[in-house]
Design an enzyme around this catalytic site. Structure first.
Site, PDB file in Angstrom:
ATOM      1  N   LYS A 118       0.817  -1.217   0.000  1.00  0.00           N
ATOM      2  CA  LYS A 118       0.000   0.000   0.000  1.00  0.00           C
ATOM      3  C   LYS A 118       0.854   1.272   0.000  1.00  0.00           C
ATOM      4  O   LYS A 118       2.043   1.239   0.283  1.00  0.00           O
ATOM      5  CB  LYS A 118      -0.988  -0.027   1.167  1.00  0.00           C
ATOM      6  N   ARG A 166      -3.131 -10.154   5.120  1.00  0.00           N
ATOM      7  CA  ARG A 166      -3.616 -10.237   3.732  1.00  0.00           C
ATOM      8  C   ARG A 166      -2.514  -9.680   2.836  1.00  0.00           C
ATOM      9  O   ARG A 166      -2.190  -8.500   2.939  1.00  0.00           O
ATOM     10  CB  ARG A 166      -4.900  -9.419   3.603  1.00  0.00           C
TER      11      ARG A 166
HETATM   12  N1  HH2 Z   1      -7.343  -3.999   0.985  1.00  0.00           N
HETATM   13  C1  HH2 Z   1      -7.758  -4.009  -0.299  1.00  0.00           C
HETATM   14  C2  HH2 Z   1      -8.871  -4.753  -0.683  1.00  0.00           C
HETATM   15  N2  HH2 Z   1      -9.530  -5.522   0.197  1.00  0.00           N
HETATM   16  N3  HH2 Z   1      -9.763  -6.339   2.404  1.00  0.00           N
HETATM   17  C3  HH2 Z   1      -9.364  -6.378   3.677  1.00  0.00           C
HETATM   18  N4  HH2 Z   1     -10.004  -7.156   4.562  1.00  0.00           N
HETATM   19  N5  HH2 Z   1      -8.295  -5.638   4.118  1.00  0.00           N
HETATM   20  C4  HH2 Z   1      -7.606  -4.829   3.272  1.00  0.00           C
HETATM   21  O1  HH2 Z   1      -6.658  -4.147   3.732  1.00  0.00           O
HETATM   22  C5  HH2 Z   1      -8.004  -4.763   1.907  1.00  0.00           C
HETATM   23  C6  HH2 Z   1      -9.121  -5.554   1.492  1.00  0.00           C
HETATM   24  C7  HH2 Z   1      -7.005  -3.214  -1.307  1.00  0.00           C
HETATM   25  O2  HH2 Z   1      -5.989  -4.016  -1.854  1.00  0.00           O
HETATM   26  P1  HH2 Z   1      -6.145  -4.791  -3.231  1.00  0.00           P
HETATM   27  O3  HH2 Z   1      -7.225  -5.808  -3.193  1.00  0.00           O
HETATM   28  O4  HH2 Z   1      -4.831  -5.336  -3.644  1.00  0.00           O
HETATM   29  O5  HH2 Z   1      -6.485  -3.616  -4.239  1.00  0.00           O
HETATM   30  P2  HH2 Z   1      -7.776  -3.231  -5.065  1.00  0.00           P
HETATM   31  O6  HH2 Z   1      -8.871  -2.886  -4.109  1.00  0.00           O
HETATM   32  O7  HH2 Z   1      -7.334  -2.058  -5.888  1.00  0.00           O
HETATM   33  O8  HH2 Z   1      -8.162  -4.427  -5.899  1.00  0.00           O
END
Ligand code: HH2
Length: 381
Positions: free
Chosen positions: A313, A351
């Site tokens: 992040k 995660r």
């Molecule tokens: N962060 C993201 C998405 N889902 N869920 C939980 N429980 N905790 C988190 O910190 C979290 C999450 C964002 O990361 P990512 O899925 O890689 O990105 P994007 O939302 O752009 O797909």
């Protein structure tokens, strides 16, 4: 019964104690170095100031409190210190949390995620990536079909439920053809959750903590699915960074998570199926994310396993000193430091995008700590 949000904060030294006190505008009495570590118990919606308890003299300090507060403090300590042994999944299965933190691998089936965008749009590639993550030591894989990136990465495109289902369902089905290992669906939409659970997903990771879709909680209760409640400030990822101010940087978030857990319980979700996540990067300033990570252990006071998602992040990139266009590899050292902090503070789930690297990192930590306790290598298996 509402889930209580009385919180316990651990302070190893006077500086940390001052930081915790500053959020409530209270100046703790001076404690001698030998009084540390201390814990600070903060009572939700109470006019009583937080109570500082030297760990060595806890029983005496609590005895001196009025009965009501003493009982609340004891209950908060019990939740804070009670280890999360498992997270129950449908069909009598469990995610074992006794060797926490376990690793949740991220598979983004999206064209626009902030990380891995477009890499796994082909369901076969996405499923292969998930299987590779299990091979690499992931305990669960989180499949997502909607980007919730902040607008600093450019606005994520809104996705209909039908489109999200079209992205994630073939992936979950393909994973299920190969393995019965735990799978999570990252969605705010009930229709998507329902379809994913029907295809064999075990857990719903809802970044809106049940605020986006009123039908979500009862669908989960019916399916016996596990639920990860994540905190987001506001209700739209595209505007969540517009206001990142909090009255109390930890308690505000904990109160909202407690309210979300109450909503889930009221809808019939069983307590052993709920986990919470403060939502790093979701309506938080860069420094706010650091404060949250430093005090993430306080979320254990809610009585549910705590998940941490800091992987790759923006704040990790920034504070680890790599540029805005830093590659995944360049973001990894900072991400691992965040995992180390989460582990030290009792997080149950991390995660991450980089599964084998995180698993090796955690294995090394375990080896060091078990060795310090004089246990043999056998204990590691
Ligand atoms: N962060 C993201 C998405 N889902 N869920 C939980 N429980 N905790 C988190 O910190 C979290 C999450 C964002 O990361 P990512 O899925 O890689 O990105 P994007 O939302 O752009 O797909």
């Amino acid at each position: 019964m509402p889930v209580p949000a009385d919180l316990v904060f651990a302070a190893a030294n006077a500086e940390t104690l001052r930081e915790i006190g500053s959020w409530d505008g209270f100046r703790p009495a001076t404690f001698a170095a030998s009084d540390f570590p201390v814990d600070v118990v903060r009572f939700e919606r109470s006019s009583s100031p937080p109570v500082v308890v030297s760990r060595a003299r806890r029983a005496d300090t609590l005895k001196a409190l009025p009965v009501g507060l003493r009982d609340r403090a004891l209950a908060a300590f019990a939740r804070f210190e009670g280890p999360s042994r498992f997270l129950a999944l449908p069909a009598g299965r469990r995610l074992d949390l006794s060797r926490a933190p376990i690793v949740m691998g991220v598979v983004n089936v999206t064209p626009d995620s902030f990380s891995d965008a477009g890499l796994y749009l082909d369901p076969r590639r996405a499923a292969a990536r998930a299987l590779e993550m299990f091979e690499g030591g992931a305990a669960i894989v989180d499949v997502g079909g909607e980007s919730t990136r902040p607008s600093s990465y450019g606005d994520a495109a809104p996705v209909s439920a039908a489109e999200e289902i079209e992205r994630v369902l073939p992936v979950i089905e393909a994973i299920r053809r190969e393995t019965g290992r735990p799978v999570s669906i990252d969605t705010r939409k009930e229709e998507v959750a329902r379809a994913a659970l029907g295809a064999g997903a075990d857990l719903v990771n809802d970044v809106s903590a049940l605020r986006h879709d009123a039908r979500m909680a009862s669908t989960l209760a019916e399916a016996g699915a596990a639920l990860l409640l994540m905190h987001m400030k506001g209700d739209d990822p595209r505007t969540m960074q517009a206001d990142t101010a909090y009255v109390h940087p930890v308690a505000d978030i904990a109160s909202e998570l407690a309210a979300a857990a109450t909503k889930a319980l009221d809808a019939g979700v069983l307590p052993d199926r709920i986990a919470v996540d403060p939502g790093f990067g979701f309506g938080k300033s860069a420094e706010g994310n650091l404060v949250l990570l430093r005090h993430v252990g306080a979320f254990r006071s809610l009585g549910f396993p705590v998940a941490v998602g800091a992987s790759r992040k923006g704040f990790v990139r920034r504070f680890s000193g790599v540029g805005e266009d830093a590659s995944s590899a360049d973001r990894l050292p900072g991400s691992l430091a965040a995992v180390g902090a989460a582990r030290a503070r009792g997080a149950a789930i991390v995660r991450v995008h980089d599964v084998p690297e995180t698993v090796r990192f955690l294995r090394m930590h375990d080896a060091i700590d078990l060795d310090a306790l004089g246990r043999s290598e056998e204990a590691l298996r």
